[in-house]
Write an enzyme that holds these catalytic residues in place. Structure first.
Site, PDB file in Angstrom:
ATOM      1  N   ASN A 199      49.798   4.280  25.824  1.00 32.99           N
ATOM      2  CA  ASN A 199      48.923   3.338  25.147  1.00 32.99           C
ATOM      3  C   ASN A 199      47.681   3.165  26.019  1.00 32.99           C
ATOM      4  O   ASN A 199      47.546   3.833  27.064  1.00 32.99           O
ATOM      5  CB  ASN A 199      49.624   2.010  24.863  1.00 32.99           C
ATOM      6  N   LYS A 201      46.571   0.798  28.073  1.00 30.25           N
ATOM      7  CA  LYS A 201      46.830   0.354  29.442  1.00 30.25           C
ATOM      8  C   LYS A 201      47.443   1.480  30.266  1.00 30.25           C
ATOM      9  O   LYS A 201      47.064   1.708  31.422  1.00 30.25           O
ATOM     10  CB  LYS A 201      47.750  -0.865  29.447  1.00 30.25           C
ATOM     11  N   GLU A 202      48.396   2.186  29.666  1.00 21.94           N
ATOM     12  CA  GLU A 202      49.058   3.289  30.385  1.00 21.94           C
ATOM     13  C   GLU A 202      48.082   4.423  30.666  1.00 21.94           C
ATOM     14  O   GLU A 202      48.137   5.052  31.730  1.00 21.94           O
ATOM     15  CB  GLU A 202      50.253   3.776  29.561  1.00 21.94           C
ATOM     16  N   ASP A 268      58.299   3.131  19.290  1.00 24.02           N
ATOM     17  CA  ASP A 268      59.501   3.955  19.118  1.00 24.02           C
ATOM     18  C   ASP A 268      59.481   4.658  17.765  1.00 24.02           C
ATOM     19  O   ASP A 268      59.815   5.838  17.655  1.00 24.02           O
ATOM     20  CB  ASP A 268      60.765   3.093  19.210  1.00 24.02           C
TER      21      ASP A 268
END
Length: 480
Positions: A199, A201-202, A268
């Site tokens: 995402n 942030k990642e 997921d």
């Protein structure tokens, strides 16, 4: 309507951190005299698969054959997870039990599914070198069974650098694609995978780069792709959709405009449908598009849940690119709903719901607390006229169906043209049939179908004085 991919059953291995998502439904009506905190009155409880296990469950809903490599603790929650996995038909040969706590996330939901607090029970200690070798040895012995591997990293101790890289290397030797939902900021851990799914942030944590606009996101994604030697990077942007790099040009898809009730498990679901499309030879752009549809449908539900292909098909068939009306399905989809959710407790009720009022709301909410999926049958306009007279209904069946589908605690709505819902009940085969307390048990249509399956009939009380007829009479009186 966009064409639904021709999906066949393929063998997919999910490797990752699994957990039990437990939901307490209840209400808050007072403050504790012991401390200035709300008192939560628990009414119902249910547990569902979370983390990598939710990815596996969504893959089953996407008509795939699924195996799971994961850890559970030697405890009650570990046993519960094993039971649920087996009920769903997920192969657990690579599931390992260790002396540790099974991860559980307990969410308290009050009112209209408002999350009050979350309690986490977990053990995030990394697996040992010897445990890593055992798992990789098992994978090597079984690797030829799989067409694709999905890695779901929740940083709960399973996916060490050694295990993650071992899985990727074993798969690459057999030319089996590996797609990874990343959480760790260590870039080298994910090197040589086919696709990474961070995402925003990642993506920032993995690259150290700014990601505040489309140009920066694409630049950081391309940097991550090169750094990890992977073919694709799919960055999820929340309400803004997704962007894929690795093709001829960056591919952006906008999030479908849904009423968001709960984002739990959306990643997921997207990962599962991405995998199901890739393994069935869809183009990467097409796979991303359908993963985006699935995630959009999932966030309109409450809690960790699965999305079935028929839900996407219904969504597209009716050209419902907006709102909540994908919940409105037909009788054929009802049959598929039962087949796709053999372990879920399905609740069914029906009515005209001509002018929606507080009595309806409380009645339907009580019904929703009795199981996992609530299906509401609504009499068509012609059916209502036969039952109530030529001056009814006040609102069309299309309007009534949309009003009911707008309620967060309703999962599916079906309009039926018959005088009784017997055909619908035969199709969905509910575990619980709900009717109003003004009925006698022997008068309830479909009771025999439910009881033959070991289910039950529940009669609930109405709110005194609240009815469509009373509302109409009041309006007519005021007009006189």
């Amino acid at each position: 309507m966009k064409k639904i991919p021709n999906i066949c059953k393929k063998n997919i291995l999910v490797v990752g951190d699994i957990m039990l998502d437990t939901y307490y439904k209840g209400d808050v009506q007072r403050i504790s005299p012991e401390a200035p905190v709300p008192v939560f009155h628990k009414i119902a409880e249910k547990s569902m698969l979370g983390g990598a296990a939710n990815v596996a469950a969504n893959l089953v809903a996407a008509k795939q054959m699924v195996s799971l490599m994961a850890l559970v603790g030697n405890d009650k929650n570990g046993e519960n997870i094993r039971c649920i996995l087996e009920e769903k038909g997920i192969n657990t040969d690579l599931l390992v039990t260790l002396e540790r706590s099974t991860t559980e996330k307990i969410r308290l939901l009050a009112g209209h599914y408002q999350q009050v607090v979350r309690v986490d029970v977990e053990d995030t200690d990394a697996i040992s070198e010897s445990e890593c070798k055992i798992l990789l040895s098992k994978l090597e012995k079984n690797i030829n069974k799989y067409d694709l591997i999905v890695v779901s990293d929740y940083l709960k101790g399973l996916l060490t650098y050694e295990l993650t890289q071992g899985v990727i290397q074993i798969a690459n030797e057999k030319k089996i694609p590996v797609i990874i939902d990343v959480k760790d900021s260590r870039v080298e851990k994910y090197k040589d995978a086919c696709l990474l799914k961070p995402n925003l942030k990642e993506l920032h944590d993995l690259t150290g780069m700014p990601v505040s606009c489309s140009k920066e996101i694409v630049f950081a994604s391309e940097y991550l792709k090169e750094k990890c030697n992977c073919q694709f990077v799919l960055t999820t942007l929340g309400a803004e959709g997704m962007v894929l790099v690795g093709g001829k040009a960056p591919y952006f898809v906008k999030a479908i405009c849904q009423e968001v009730f709960d984002v739990t498990g959306a990643g997921d679901t997207a990962l599962a449908y991405l995998a199901a499309c890739i393994v069935n030879d869809c183009s990467m752009e097409e796979a991303v598009k359908f993963a985006n549809y699935a995630a959009g449908i999932q966030v309109s539900k409450v809690g960790t849940s699965c999305v079935c292909w028929n839900e996407i098909e219904s969504f597209l068939l009716n050209k419902r690119a907006n709102g909540y009306t994908h919940k409105i399905i037909d009788i054929k989809s009802l049959e598929e709903l039962r087949k796709s959710n053999p372990d879920k407790k399905i609740v069914f009720t029906n009515g005209c719901f001509d002018i929606l009022h507080i009595g309806h709301i409380r009645y339907l909410y009580k019904a929703s607390l009795l199981g996992d999926i609530l299906v509401v049958g609504i009499n068509s306009d012609s059916s209502v006229r036969r039952l109530k007279g030529s001056d009814r209904p006040i609102n069309s069946d299309a309007d009534r169906a949309e009003l009911i589908s707008a309620l967060a605690f309703i999962d599916f709505v079906v309009v039926f043209d018959q005088d009784t819902p017997y055909e619908l009940i035969s199709a969905v085969k509910p575990d619980i049939l709900v009717k109003g307390g003004d009925y006698k048990p022997d008068e309830v249509v479909g009771k025999d179908i439910v009881e033959r399956r070991g289910g039950k009939l529940v009669l609930t009380t109405f709110v005194e004085g609240k009815s469509t007829t009373n509302i109409i009479n009041k309006i007519n009186h005021q007009m006189d």
